[in-house]
Every structure is written in structure tokens, then in C-alpha cells.
Motif scaffolding. Structure first.
Motif, PDB file in Angstrom:
ATOM      1  N   MET A 197       0.841  -1.162   0.000  1.00 60.32           N
ATOM      2  CA  MET A 197       0.000   0.000   0.000  1.00 60.32           C
ATOM      3  C   MET A 197       0.897   1.239   0.000  1.00 60.32           C
ATOM      4  O   MET A 197       1.921   1.280   0.674  1.00 60.32           O
ATOM      5  CB  MET A 197      -0.886  -0.029   1.255  1.00 60.32           C
ATOM      6  N   PHE A 198       0.517   2.242  -0.785  1.00 61.20           N
ATOM      7  CA  PHE A 198       1.279   3.479  -0.877  1.00 61.20           C
ATOM      8  C   PHE A 198       0.336   4.628  -0.570  1.00 61.20           C
ATOM      9  O   PHE A 198      -0.736   4.744  -1.188  1.00 61.20           O
ATOM     10  CB  PHE A 198       1.875   3.622  -2.284  1.00 61.20           C
ATOM     11  N   ILE A 199       0.706   5.452   0.391  1.00 63.02           N
ATOM     12  CA  ILE A 199      -0.150   6.539   0.862  1.00 63.02           C
ATOM     13  C   ILE A 199       0.491   7.876   0.522  1.00 63.02           C
ATOM     14  O   ILE A 199       1.693   8.058   0.720  1.00 63.02           O
ATOM     15  CB  ILE A 199      -0.386   6.428   2.378  1.00 63.02           C
ATOM     16  N   VAL A 200      -0.333   8.771   0.019  1.00 64.49           N
ATOM     17  CA  VAL A 200       0.117  10.116  -0.344  1.00 64.49           C
ATOM     18  C   VAL A 200      -0.693  11.111   0.469  1.00 64.49           C
ATOM     19  O   VAL A 200      -1.922  11.011   0.543  1.00 64.49           O
ATOM     20  CB  VAL A 200      -0.083  10.380  -1.849  1.00 64.49           C
ATOM     21  N   ARG A 201       0.004  12.068   1.074  1.00 60.61           N
ATOM     22  CA  ARG A 201      -0.638  13.144   1.823  1.00 60.61           C
ATOM     23  C   ARG A 201      -0.168  14.459   1.230  1.00 60.61           C
ATOM     24  O   ARG A 201       1.025  14.727   1.154  1.00 60.61           O
ATOM     25  CB  ARG A 201      -0.247  13.058   3.299  1.00 60.61           C
ATOM     26  N   VAL A 202      -1.108  15.263   0.744  1.00 62.46           N
ATOM     27  CA  VAL A 202      -0.769  16.563   0.184  1.00 62.46           C
ATOM     28  C   VAL A 202      -1.496  17.630   0.988  1.00 62.46           C
ATOM     29  O   VAL A 202      -2.720  17.584   1.123  1.00 62.46           O
ATOM     30  CB  VAL A 202      -1.168  16.681  -1.303  1.00 62.46           C
ATOM     31  N   ALA A 203      -0.731  18.558   1.539  1.00 58.72           N
ATOM     32  CA  ALA A 203      -1.310  19.717   2.211  1.00 58.72           C
ATOM     33  C   ALA A 203      -1.151  20.890   1.251  1.00 58.72           C
ATOM     34  O   ALA A 203      -0.060  21.139   0.740  1.00 58.72           O
ATOM     35  CB  ALA A 203      -0.586  19.993   3.522  1.00 58.72           C
ATOM     36  N   ALA A 204      -2.252  21.569   0.987  1.00 59.99           N
ATOM     37  CA  ALA A 204      -2.218  22.688   0.039  1.00 59.99           C
ATOM     38  C   ALA A 204      -3.004  23.855   0.611  1.00 59.99           C
ATOM     39  O   ALA A 204      -3.827  23.686   1.507  1.00 59.99           O
ATOM     40  CB  ALA A 204      -2.800  22.264  -1.307  1.00 59.99           C
ATOM     41  N   ARG A 205      -2.738  25.010   0.069  1.00 60.28           N
ATOM     42  CA  ARG A 205      -3.425  26.217   0.512  1.00 60.28           C
ATOM     43  C   ARG A 205      -3.902  26.979  -0.719  1.00 60.28           C
ATOM     44  O   ARG A 205      -3.120  27.254  -1.627  1.00 60.28           O
ATOM     45  CB  ARG A 205      -2.478  27.064   1.344  1.00 60.28           C
ATOM     46  N   ALA A 206      -5.188  27.289  -0.734  1.00 61.10           N
ATOM     47  CA  ALA A 206      -5.753  28.075  -1.833  1.00 61.10           C
ATOM     48  C   ALA A 206      -5.334  29.532  -1.676  1.00 61.10           C
ATOM     49  O   ALA A 206      -5.229  30.048  -0.556  1.00 61.10           O
ATOM     50  CB  ALA A 206      -7.272  27.970  -1.827  1.00 61.10           C
ATOM     51  N   LYS A 207      -5.106  30.184  -2.787  1.00 60.06           N
ATOM     52  CA  LYS A 207      -4.820  31.615  -2.766  1.00 60.06           C
ATOM     53  C   LYS A 207      -6.064  32.370  -2.300  1.00 60.06           C
ATOM     54  O   LYS A 207      -7.196  31.887  -2.456  1.00 60.06           O
ATOM     55  CB  LYS A 207      -4.422  32.118  -4.156  1.00 60.06           C
ATOM     56  N   ASP A 208      -5.847  33.558  -1.760  1.00 63.53           N
ATOM     57  CA  ASP A 208      -6.967  34.413  -1.372  1.00 63.53           C
ATOM     58  C   ASP A 208      -7.887  34.610  -2.570  1.00 63.53           C
ATOM     59  O   ASP A 208      -7.437  34.927  -3.667  1.00 63.53           O
ATOM     60  CB  ASP A 208      -6.472  35.772  -0.880  1.00 63.53           C
ATOM     61  N   TRP A 241      -3.005   4.118  -2.633  1.00 62.90           N
ATOM     62  CA  TRP A 241      -2.772   3.397  -3.881  1.00 62.90           C
ATOM     63  C   TRP A 241      -2.351   1.969  -3.593  1.00 62.90           C
ATOM     64  O   TRP A 241      -1.763   1.688  -2.542  1.00 62.90           O
ATOM     65  CB  TRP A 241      -1.687   4.110  -4.693  1.00 62.90           C
ATOM     66  N   VAL A 242      -2.588   1.077  -4.530  1.00 62.04           N
ATOM     67  CA  VAL A 242      -2.195  -0.324  -4.393  1.00 62.04           C
ATOM     68  C   VAL A 242      -0.685  -0.445  -4.207  1.00 62.04           C
ATOM     69  O   VAL A 242      -0.211  -1.253  -3.419  1.00 62.04           O
ATOM     70  CB  VAL A 242      -2.662  -1.133  -5.621  1.00 62.04           C
ATOM     71  N   SER A 243       0.064   0.394  -4.929  1.00 67.32           N
ATOM     72  CA  SER A 243       1.520   0.318  -4.870  1.00 67.32           C
ATOM     73  C   SER A 243       2.128   1.665  -5.239  1.00 67.32           C
ATOM     74  O   SER A 243       1.459   2.532  -5.809  1.00 67.32           O
ATOM     75  CB  SER A 243       2.038  -0.745  -5.852  1.00 67.32           C
ATOM     76  N   ARG A 244       3.405   1.790  -4.955  1.00 67.01           N
ATOM     77  CA  ARG A 244       4.145   2.984  -5.364  1.00 67.01           C
ATOM     78  C   ARG A 244       4.121   3.119  -6.888  1.00 67.01           C
ATOM     79  O   ARG A 244       3.939   4.205  -7.425  1.00 67.01           O
ATOM     80  CB  ARG A 244       5.591   2.896  -4.878  1.00 67.01           C
ATOM     81  N   GLU A 245       4.278   1.999  -7.570  1.00 68.76           N
ATOM     82  CA  GLU A 245       4.298   2.017  -9.032  1.00 68.76           C
ATOM     83  C   GLU A 245       2.982   2.557  -9.612  1.00 68.76           C
ATOM     84  O   GLU A 245       2.991   3.303 -10.593  1.00 68.76           O
ATOM     85  CB  GLU A 245       4.593   0.615  -9.583  1.00 68.76           C
ATOM     86  N   ALA A 246       1.868   2.167  -8.998  1.00 74.98           N
ATOM     87  CA  ALA A 246       0.566   2.662  -9.466  1.00 74.98           C
ATOM     88  C   ALA A 246       0.480   4.168  -9.300  1.00 74.98           C
ATOM     89  O   ALA A 246      -0.001   4.876 -10.191  1.00 74.98           O
ATOM     90  CB  ALA A 246      -0.566   1.975  -8.702  1.00 74.98           C
ATOM     91  N   TYR A 247       0.976   4.676  -8.165  1.00 74.75           N
ATOM     92  CA  TYR A 247       0.958   6.115  -7.943  1.00 74.75           C
ATOM     93  C   TYR A 247       1.888   6.837  -8.923  1.00 74.75           C
ATOM     94  O   TYR A 247       1.523   7.870  -9.485  1.00 74.75           O
ATOM     95  CB  TYR A 247       1.345   6.470  -6.508  1.00 74.75           C
ATOM     96  N   VAL A 248       3.079   6.295  -9.133  1.00 72.19           N
ATOM     97  CA  VAL A 248       4.036   6.931 -10.048  1.00 72.19           C
ATOM     98  C   VAL A 248       3.444   7.005 -11.454  1.00 72.19           C
ATOM     99  O   VAL A 248       3.546   8.041 -12.125  1.00 72.19           O
ATOM    100  CB  VAL A 248       5.395   6.193 -10.026  1.00 72.19           C
ATOM    101  N   GLU A 250       4.920   4.156   2.670  1.00 71.86           N
ATOM    102  CA  GLU A 250       4.665   2.784   2.247  1.00 71.86           C
ATOM    103  C   GLU A 250       4.333   2.001   3.504  1.00 71.86           C
ATOM    104  O   GLU A 250       4.991   2.144   4.529  1.00 71.86           O
ATOM    105  CB  GLU A 250       5.885   2.188   1.569  1.00 71.86           C
ATOM    106  N   ALA A 251       3.285   1.160   3.401  1.00 70.91           N
ATOM    107  CA  ALA A 251       2.877   0.429   4.590  1.00 70.91           C
ATOM    108  C   ALA A 251       2.160  -0.858   4.212  1.00 70.91           C
ATOM    109  O   ALA A 251       1.444  -0.912   3.232  1.00 70.91           O
ATOM    110  CB  ALA A 251       1.945   1.272   5.453  1.00 70.91           C
TER     111      ALA A 251
END
Length: 101
Positions: free
Chosen positions: A1-12, A57-64, A92-93
Motif C-alpha cells: 500500500m502506498f499513501i500520499v498526503r498533500v497539504a495545500a493552501r488556496a490563494k486568497d 494506492w495499491v503500490s508505489r508504481e501505481a501512484y508513479v 509505504e505500509a
């Protein structure tokens, strides 16, 4: 399992447009990419311009493969002008192998 965490900020002034693009991705990514188990976007409870995107994601490869696609390039061309910042982390976990205590 491959986990992605994205922190983002919208512009004003761009929060609604930014969230609309993310709402579309919540529907579209798992439909286009069946190796994506989870694709969620969450708005910060205190700061509505801050958003967390969580992907499994199922794997790192799938995410890439996904991250290098024309689809992602197109979406990022929409999101980038609406963001003031972005930070990503990758994990990865195999849940059964992690200690619980």
C-alpha cells in the motif's frame, strides 16, 4: 500500500474554484485509476483555505504511473494558479506488519 498526503493552501479569493477542481478529482481519479483505493480532500476546520488531500494506492508504481500521466499534468495546470503553497509526503505500509503499540 502506498499513501500520499498533500497539504495545500488556496490563494486568497480562489478557494471555491480550488475546491471545485478537487471535488471533480474525488470522483474522477478512482474512476480513471482503479488502483487508487482512496482519494479524499478535506478542508481544515479552522482555516478554510487549507486543504488536505489523502490518497491510498495499491503500490508505489501505481501512484508513479498516475503522477506522470497527462491527466495529472492537466489537473495541475488548473490547480497551480489557485494554490499559494503545497507540501507532500509519501508512505509505504503493509498494515498487518506494523506494530500497534
Amino acid at each position: 500500500m502506498f499513501i500520499v498526503r498533500v497539504a495545500a493552501r488556496a490563494k486568497d479569493g480562489a478557494q471555491e474554484q480550488f475546491l471545485q477542481v478537487l471535488r471533480e478529482q474525488i470522483e474522477e481519479v478512482p474512476r480513471r485509476y482503479p488502483l487508487c483505493h482512496t482519494y479524499r480532500a478535506c478542508v481544515d476546520a479552522v482555516d478554510p483555505q487549507a486543504v488536505l488531500v489523502y490518497e491510498v494506492w495499491v503500490s508505489r508504481e501505481a501512484y508513479v504511473e498516475f503522477s506522470r500521466s497527462d491527466y495529472v499534468a492537466q489537473v495541475m495546470s488548473q490547480l497551480s494558479p489557485l494554490m499559494s503553497e503545497q507540501d507532500a509526503a509519501f508512505y509505504e505500509a503493509e498494515p498487518a506488519e506494523l506494530p500497534l503499540a
